[in-house]
Design a protein around this motif. Structure first.
Motif, PDB file in Angstrom:
ATOM      1  N   ASP A  92      53.769  41.294  45.552  1.00 22.83           N
ATOM      2  CA  ASP A  92      52.321  41.086  45.599  1.00 22.83           C
ATOM      3  C   ASP A  92      51.748  40.593  44.262  1.00 22.83           C
ATOM      4  O   ASP A  92      50.582  40.199  44.196  1.00 22.83           O
ATOM      5  CB  ASP A  92      51.598  42.340  46.070  1.00 22.83           C
ATOM      6  CG  ASP A  92      51.784  43.527  45.141  1.00 22.83           C
ATOM      7  OD1 ASP A  92      52.836  43.618  44.483  1.00 22.83           O
ATOM      8  OD2 ASP A  92      50.864  44.377  45.071  1.00 22.83           O
ATOM      9  N   THR A  95      50.682  35.122  43.002  1.00 17.74           N
ATOM     10  CA  THR A  95      49.443  34.559  43.547  1.00 17.74           C
ATOM     11  C   THR A  95      49.437  33.050  43.292  1.00 17.74           C
ATOM     12  O   THR A  95      50.351  32.519  42.658  1.00 17.74           O
ATOM     13  CB  THR A  95      48.201  35.184  42.881  1.00 17.74           C
ATOM     14  OG1 THR A  95      48.117  34.720  41.530  1.00 17.74           O
ATOM     15  CG2 THR A  95      48.237  36.710  42.921  1.00 17.74           C
ATOM     16  N   ARG A  96      48.401  32.398  43.735  1.00 21.87           N
ATOM     17  CA  ARG A  96      48.267  30.951  43.470  1.00 21.87           C
ATOM     18  C   ARG A  96      48.180  30.666  41.972  1.00 21.87           C
ATOM     19  O   ARG A  96      48.560  29.584  41.527  1.00 21.87           O
ATOM     20  CB  ARG A  96      47.026  30.393  44.167  1.00 21.87           C
ATOM     21  CG  ARG A  96      47.158  30.336  45.661  1.00 21.87           C
ATOM     22  CD  ARG A  96      45.919  29.667  46.275  1.00 21.87           C
ATOM     23  NE  ARG A  96      45.960  29.728  47.709  1.00 21.87           N
ATOM     24  CZ  ARG A  96      46.600  28.855  48.472  1.00 21.87           C
ATOM     25  NH1 ARG A  96      47.266  27.872  47.909  1.00 21.87           N
ATOM     26  NH2 ARG A  96      46.581  28.970  49.775  1.00 21.87           N
TER      27      ARG A  96
END
Length: 187
Positions: A92, A95-96
């Protein structure tokens, strides 16, 4: 009135980092300070490529990224390690924008231009931000130093130094098994 050089500099942050040029150089933000290094040598890239290939073919869970990828450790600390590995428990973090938090493993390949930073500031930085393992590949010495985080630091006496004939393995990346000499260019 104090001159500009005597004034305290403002620590740069992620928003400033986004303004750095996309010029083929590696730009990083280490505790608010901008650093830049030119493109690495072919020997350096060979080592990164070989290690990246092994992560990709041998490790079934988790993700490895080769540079450039932003590892955002704090608003004023964005590193671009030569390679980083994020295990399945930390997926997690991806991310971008980049890897937003400490990867499980960070690898830096020493070069004359980066050795001081890799052995000094980045060594301390990765430990203080919780990177579980920091691998330092020394092409000149044909050695890999594997530092394991303990109590917020990488105790020198606990480092594993791997030479030709030895194998890189770690419980953090199940299945990874690399002969150290695979990373060193044979002239």
């Amino acid at each position: 009135m104090a001159n500009t050089s005597q004034r305290a500099r403002r620590a740069l942050a992620y928003e400033d980092y986004l303004q750095f040029p996309d010029d083929g150089n590696r730009h990083e933000l280490l505790e608010g300070e901008h650093t830049m290094t030119p493109a690495p040598s072919p020997y350096h890239q060979y080592a990164v490529g070989r290690l990246f290939l092994r992560f990709g073919t041998q490790v079934k869970e988790g993700v490895a990224f080769g540079s450039p990828v932003d590892v955002i450790l704090a608003p004023s600390t964005i590193a671009q390690p030569d390679l980083c590995y994020v295990g399945p428990a930390k997926r997690d973090l991806i991310t971008r924008r980049g890897v937003e938090g400490p990867p499980d493993i960070v690898v830096e390949i020493l070069s004359p231009r980066t050795a001081k930073t890799d052995l000094g500031a980045k060594h301390k930085l990765y430990a203080s931000h919780g990177v579980s393992e920091y691998w330092i590949v020394d092409l000149e010495a044909a050695a890999v130093r594997m530092c394991r985080l303990e109590g917020g630091a990488y105790p020198l006496q606990r480092d594993r130094v791997l030479l030709r004939g030895e194998r890189l393995t770690t419980p953090l990346a199940q299945g990874l098994d690399v002969a150290a000499e695979e990373l060193f260019w044979a002239s």
